[in-house]
Every structure is written in C-alpha cells, then in structure tokens.
Write a protein that holds these residues in place. Structure first.
Motif, short mmCIF file in Angstrom:
data_model
loop_
_atom_site.label_atom_id
_atom_site.label_comp_id
_atom_site.label_asym_id
_atom_site.label_seq_id
_atom_site.Cartn_x
_atom_site.Cartn_y
_atom_site.Cartn_z
N HIS A 578 0.85 -1.19 0.00
CA HIS A 578 0.00 0.00 0.00
C HIS A 578 0.89 1.24 0.00
CE1 HIS A 578 -3.67 2.03 -0.01
NE2 HIS A 578 -3.96 2.07 1.28
N VAL A 579 1.74 1.31 -1.03
CA VAL A 579 2.53 2.51 -1.26
C VAL A 579 1.92 3.25 -2.45
CG1 VAL A 579 4.64 1.58 -0.26
CG2 VAL A 579 4.21 1.27 -2.70
N ALA A 580 2.31 4.50 -2.62
CA ALA A 580 1.68 5.35 -3.63
C ALA A 580 1.98 4.86 -5.04
CB ALA A 580 2.16 6.78 -3.47
N ALA A 581 1.01 5.07 -5.92
CA ALA A 581 1.20 4.83 -7.35
C ALA A 581 1.73 6.11 -7.97
CB ALA A 581 -0.12 4.43 -8.00
N LEU A 582 2.96 6.06 -8.48
CA LEU A 582 3.58 7.22 -9.11
C LEU A 582 3.27 7.23 -10.60
CD1 LEU A 582 7.03 6.95 -7.31
CD2 LEU A 582 5.29 8.69 -6.89
N VAL A 583 2.71 8.35 -11.06
CA VAL A 583 2.37 8.51 -12.47
C VAL A 583 3.10 9.73 -12.99
CG1 VAL A 583 0.52 8.81 -14.15
CG2 VAL A 583 0.10 7.48 -12.07
N ASP A 584 3.97 9.52 -13.98
CA ASP A 584 4.84 10.56 -14.54
C ASP A 584 4.44 10.78 -15.99
OD1 ASP A 584 6.89 12.14 -15.49
OD2 ASP A 584 8.50 10.91 -14.66
N LYS A 585 4.22 12.05 -16.36
CA LYS A 585 3.83 12.34 -17.74
C LYS A 585 4.87 11.86 -18.75
CE LYS A 585 0.80 16.37 -17.14
NZ LYS A 585 0.57 17.77 -17.55
N ALA A 586 6.13 11.88 -18.35
CA ALA A 586 7.20 11.54 -19.29
C ALA A 586 7.50 10.05 -19.34
CB ALA A 586 8.47 12.30 -18.92
N SER A 587 6.85 9.27 -18.49
CA SER A 587 7.12 7.84 -18.43
C SER A 587 5.86 7.05 -18.74
CB SER A 587 7.63 7.47 -17.03
OG SER A 587 7.62 6.07 -16.84
N GLN A 588 6.00 5.99 -19.50
CA GLN A 588 4.85 5.14 -19.82
C GLN A 588 4.70 4.02 -18.79
OE1 GLN A 588 2.49 5.35 -22.42
NE2 GLN A 588 3.32 7.41 -22.56
N VAL A 590 3.43 2.98 -14.48
CA VAL A 590 2.93 3.24 -13.13
C VAL A 590 3.91 2.55 -12.18
CG1 VAL A 590 1.08 2.85 -11.47
CG2 VAL A 590 0.53 3.38 -13.86
N VAL A 591 4.48 3.32 -11.26
CA VAL A 591 5.57 2.81 -10.42
C VAL A 591 5.15 2.81 -8.96
CG1 VAL A 591 7.96 3.14 -9.71
CG2 VAL A 591 7.27 3.68 -12.06
N PHE A 592 5.47 1.72 -8.27
CA PHE A 592 5.27 1.61 -6.82
C PHE A 592 6.66 1.54 -6.20
CE2 PHE A 592 1.54 0.09 -8.91
CZ PHE A 592 0.50 0.63 -8.16
N LEU A 593 7.02 2.60 -5.47
CA LEU A 593 8.36 2.77 -4.94
C LEU A 593 8.31 2.89 -3.43
CD1 LEU A 593 11.42 3.47 -5.15
CD2 LEU A 593 10.71 5.84 -5.60
N ASP A 594 9.07 2.05 -2.74
CA ASP A 594 9.17 2.12 -1.28
C ASP A 594 10.62 2.38 -0.90
OD1 ASP A 594 8.94 1.94 1.43
OD2 ASP A 594 8.07 -0.07 1.48
N ARG A 595 10.90 3.60 -0.46
CA ARG A 595 12.25 3.96 -0.05
C ARG A 595 12.54 3.60 1.41
NH1 ARG A 595 15.55 4.34 -4.19
NH2 ARG A 595 15.03 5.99 -5.69
#
Length: 632
Positions: A578-588, A590-595
């Motif tokens: 349950h980490v955030a879904a990162l959506v970047d206009k320049a990337s095709q 959807v990324v789930f990143l846990d630092r």
C-alpha cells in the motif's frame, strides 16, 4: 491518544467503559463536573455581512496528535501553550471571528482535562466568533482507506461534539489538507457544505490561475483556502491572515516536536494581533469562512465548476503529493520509518473488522444476543481510527509514532478476530466464509483453499531491489485459467523480496498504454474516473529527489485500482502493498516505490491484473480490498 485509557485497563470488563464513555460526557456548563444540563438550543450568532466586501480569513489547523505517540504531556502543551492563547485573543476582540479546525479527539482531551478551555470554546462558538471545523475523530489518513472507515470516523466525531454542546460548522478541512472528489461527495451526502481545497494543491494540479470566490464539485461547495480573491474589481475581496498549523500561531512558529521549548510567546502573539489590527484598519472584516460564504451567496455569485482535481495533500511540492506518506522517506527519522507496514497493517485490521461486523449482524439474525460483541466492535473501531493516523507514515515519523500505529492496528485486529472466533463457537461453525459485500455467512467444515497454476503474465513487470533477491510469480486459479485473448481474464502476481543489510529501496513498475489517469478516488471506491494527463500541470518544483524536475503525481488507491489502458487494470492487494502509485507524464509506467522498506526481514507484494470492463474491474478490486471474502 489512548495512553490515559490504556493505563487504567485491568480487565476486559473495562472495555465497556471505552464504548460508553462518550455517553457519559455531559453537556454541562461546568465541563465534566456537576449535574448534566441540557445543551443550549440557541444557534451560534451570525455576524452581519451587510456593507462588507473585504474579508480577512483564517484557518487555524490544530492537531492534538501532532506528535502521534500518545504523550499526554505534549497533548496538554498543545492545549495550554497554543490553543488557549488563541481563544483568549478572540475573547479580547469580540468583533473578530475566525475558523478553527480540530479532530474530535482534541475536543475529547479538552473536555477531559481542561474544562475551563471547553467553556471558552463554547462561549466563542455561541457568540459566532469561532466556527469549529472538524472532519475526523482522529486525524486519519482517510485518502488511503475505504469510505466505510470514514463513515465510522464521522459517526464517532459527531457524537463527541454533540455531547460536548459544540456546534460544528458546515465547512470542512482535513488533516494534511487531504482533498479529493470523494471528500466532496462525502460532504454532499452528509448534510452538504463547503470543502476547503489548499491553494498549494490547487496550483499543483491547475497552475497558478486566479481563484473564483467559490466552486462546486460533486454537490459540495469548494473554497481555495490560502488564496485570496479579488472578484469583479472589488465586488468581493478576501485575503488570508493565517493558514497553517494553529500550534505555531502563539509560539513563535515552534511546533510540538520542540518539546519543552514549545511554549506560549506573548511577543509572537502580539505580532499576530498587530497584523490583524492592520487588516482591520485597512477595512477588512476579521471573519470566518462561513461569514465570507454568506456574503458570496448574498451577492448572487454562482459556484464555478472546479477544474479537474485528483487526490492530494496541502504541500505536494514538498512531499511529491502522497509519496511522503506512502513509501517516501522523511528527513529526520527515515531509518525507523515503515510506511508500508503501517498502512498494510491498518488495512488488514479494517478488513478483519468489517468481517467481524458481518458476522455479528448474521449472528443477530440467527437470534443470538450480540450486545457484548457490539461493544467490543465499537472499541476496536476506535483503535482503528488511531491506527490510520497520518503522522505514523508521513513527514518525519518517530519510532514511537510508527509503533503506536502498529500497536493500534494489532489491537483492532485481535479484538475483531476474538469476536469472529467467539461467534463461530456460539453458532457451532467449525469455519465460516464471510462475504462482507453482500453480508452473507456460510458454514464451512474446513477452510477451502484455491489450487493455483503458474502461468505467463500478460505484461512485462520491472522489479528493482538492489542487494535483495527477488522472485516473480504469476498464477491463476486452476479452475479459472484464461489467456489474453479472452474478453475477461484475471492474473495474480506475487513478488517476494529477501532481507538485506544494504539498500532499502524497492520498486515495481507496470507499463501503461494511455496518457490518462484512470482510478477510483478515495471514498469513491465504487466508481472509476478517467482524465487525460494533460488536464493537470503537475508542478516540477518538487523537493523530493525521486520526483524533482518531473511532471509527476502520486495516488493513494484506497481500493487498489488504477487503469493501465486498453482495458487492462492493475489492482494492488492493499493488505500486502500500500505505497503510492507514481504517475509521470514523461514515463509510460505506473511505479510503486518504497524507499523505507524493512531491511532485516523479507516481504511479499501482491498485485492482480484484470482485463475486462470497468464494472468488472471495480468489482474485482473491491472484492480483494474494500469488501473482501474471508474464510476463518
């Protein structure tokens, strides 16, 4: 939080106290002492806005859980060193009025320990000098959890303020400035009113455009808080004298993390007072937000449609929107952060709670007396409200704040499990299949497990985890095998990460095929919205390294659902990831990143990929997350 309750508990019988304590909080003029007297039926005085066209507005955001580890001394300092001096300032200036936001738990603490402050609150509210704004019982991270949880928080909160004879405004602001379509919808369906949309989030999504006096969204009004208005050459003007943590107002901008140095500063308060006097001398009315809205209505100004807005918080450029709360590290205590553990533990606990509720209702229909179980459920939901606190995963959570949330989740889960096990025994059910959506309970002789078959996944997934061993497994139920050529198909994905003593960060990236945001806004898990990415600016001026110089946002996915395009939908299993879904206009992608993933232990993230209709995707996401089917 419940520290002062927990220290008093010596027996499960005391749990009754927790469920009825609100009923014992009387609406008496002496606070908690003396005979109960009826609440005043007189509504708060409304300030006349005739002849007024310049408004100095304020929003004092108070949070008794600023340091969310249950420290009673810090709670008390918030009341005595920052809150009460603000009340005294308004008592000194009876022609001034302002807007104060707090959670119900803060009102509870004040009533319990500071009856004289409660008296001041009542006087100011009744005189129309203070409008009390409250959306939460505990200052929870409502964007990350289903609407059912918010319904419970709303119920607890209303109960507190009703019993304390404190009239609430129909203006709403949420902890951390949380905002979204679902909040507007929720307010519209609970009596209506106005939702406050932070100016920073408004700019993040819509650019630096002028604000209209008032907007409309899903049946609720919306005001951009913190951004002044100059409408039609001065027909109505507004400016904001204060929009920040109320704790800083009278303490020289110190916050409660300063400990004993967090103290009332007469000099700081005098500077604030002088600024308000300057506004007054410039012809501004020192008014509440509701006073301003009455003037807007009296002028016949119609609400404008709000530009497209996604879920977000009030400092998106400092936090990459929701990423700081859902996988992003803080500046000070990132080594002790466990965002995913905090959020998945709370999500698992709420699922156990809705299962327990379903079983209680079923047992009642079978003629069982479930009064005791109902009391325990109320207690467990109260723990859950504290488990879902924002400060356990956002900004700079201390280890005590993290552990307090995990402890509250554990207590809520354990009570719900005890209820389920007890009722199974009373019903003579060896096991039970509990469908929380349709409120159906079936007797099982044994827990039925699905037989899974390994399959090829429908898309390529990129897993990044330095210094960890990972394994990726795609499966389908053996009885429901399907492939990409089928109209409808579901694939399950399991990604295991080994322990490490090295780099903490892990990420999983899924390809998307359309430049659109397709997701269920928080509190609207039964709906799907679809916006072009071009609708949003996504400010690049972001401080977070992973988001800096990118047109990017992060979404909470309270039901786990986000569209990938061309009829493919991704579903996170929120009890595991349950980490955030990162959506970047320049990337095709959807990324789930846990630092801030744990290091000395392994863990598994689970996802599903659904191919089919919107209706089918919503049903699958809510079956997995919001309204699960549990076998116990």
């Amino acid at each position: 939080m419940f520290k002062y309750y927990l220290t008093c508990m010596t027996s499960r019988n005391i749990l009754v106290f927790l469920s009825v304590s609100f009923a014992l909080l009387s609406c008496q003029r002496e606070g908690l002492i003396g005979e109960r007297v009826p609440c005043s039926t007189r509504p708060p005085v409304q300030k006349s806005v005739d002849g007024i066209n310049k408004f100095s507005l304020s929003l004092y955001h108070f949070n008794i859980q600023y340091v969310a580890d249950g420290d009673k001394e810090i709670e008390d300092r918030i009341v005595t060193q920052s809150f009460e001096p603000l009340l005294d300032l308004y008592l000194k200036h009876p022609n001034w009025s302002g807007s104060i936001e707090m959670q119900g738990y803060m009102a509870e603490v004040i009533a319990e320990r500071f009856p004289n402050v409660l008296q001041k609150m009542r006087l100011l509210v009744e005189n129309g000098q203070i409008e009390l704004i409250s959306f939460h019982y505990s200052h929870g991270f409502f964007l990350a959890y289903p609407r059912r949880d918010m319904e419970m928080a709303w119920s607890f909160n209303r109960d507190v303020f009703d019993k304390l004879c404190l009239t609430l405004s129909q203006v709403y602001f949420a902890q951390e400035g949380q905002f979204g379509e679902g909040m507007a919808d929720f307010v519209a369906k609970h009596g209506g009113g106005t939702v406050l949309y932070p100016t920073t989030l408004f700019k993040y999504y819509s650019g630096n455009i002028p604000a209209e006096p008032v907007y409309t969204l899903r049946g609720a009004n919306v005001v951009i808080v913190g951004r002044g208005v100059d409408y039609q050459d001065g027909l109505i003007q507004s400016d904001w004298s204060f929009f920040d943590d109320g704790e800083k107002f009278a303490t020289g901008d110190l916050d409660p993390y300063a400990g004993k140095y967090f103290a009332f500063s007469p000099t700081a308060l005098k500077e604030r007072e002088d600024r308000l006097l300057e506004y007054e001398s410039d012809g501004y009315c020192i008014c509440t937000i509701s006073d301003y809205l009455r003037k807007v209505r009296s002028l016949g100004i119609k609400p404008a449609p709000l530009p497209s807005a996604l879920d977000g918080v009030w400092a998106p450029e400092d936090t990459c929107n929701l990423f700081r709360w859902m996988g992003g590290p803080g500046f000070a205590f990132s080594r002790t952060e466990r965002d995913n553990d905090v959020l998945t533990s709370a999500y698992s606990a709420r699922n156990e709670l809705v299962a327990a509720e379903t079983l209680v209702n079923f047992a009642r229909s079978q003629g069982l007396d479930v009064a005791g179980e109902s009391i325990s459920l109320t207690e467990a939901w109260r723990y859950q409200m504290f488990a879902e606190i924002t400060d356990a995963s956002g900004w700079n959570p201390t280890s005590n704040e993290v552990n307090r949330s995990l402890s509250m989740s554990s207590m809520a889960f354990d009570i719900a499990s005890e209820i389920i096990e007890g009722l199974k025994a009373r019903l003579d059910y060896p096991h039970a299949r509990i469908d929380t959506l349709i409120n159906q309970v079936d007797r099982l002789e044994s827990v039925t497990g699905e037989t899974l078959s390994s399959v090829t996944g429908p898309l390529e997934v990129l897993v990044s985890a330095l210094d960890r061993v990972t394994s990726v497994t795609w499966t389908q139920p053996s009885s429901q095998l399907c492939n990409f050529s089928d109209t409808t198909c579901l694939w399950n994905l399991s990604i295991s990460f080994s322990p490490t003593t090295g780099e903490r960060g892990v990420s999983v990236s899924f390809p998307r095929s359309e430049d659109r945001i397709i997701y269920s806004p928080a509190l609207l898990e039964d709906q799907l919205v679809d916006y072009p990415l071009s609708d949003f600016t996504f400010s690049k001026d972001v401080w977070v390294p992973d988001c800096k110089d990118k047109e990017i946002t992060s979404l909470p996915l309270s039901n786990g659902l986000i569209g990938l395009g061309n009829g493919l939908f991704l579903i996170t299993h929120n009890s595991t990831v349950h980490v955030a879904a990162l959506v970047d206009k320049a990337s095709q992608n959807v990324v789930f990143l846990d630092r801030v993933a744990p290091v000395l232990e392994g863990f598994t993230w689970k996802f599903s990929i659904y191919k089919g209709s919107v209706v089918g995707a919503l049903a699958e996401a809510n079956r997995i997350n919001t309204w699960p089917v549990l076998e116990r």
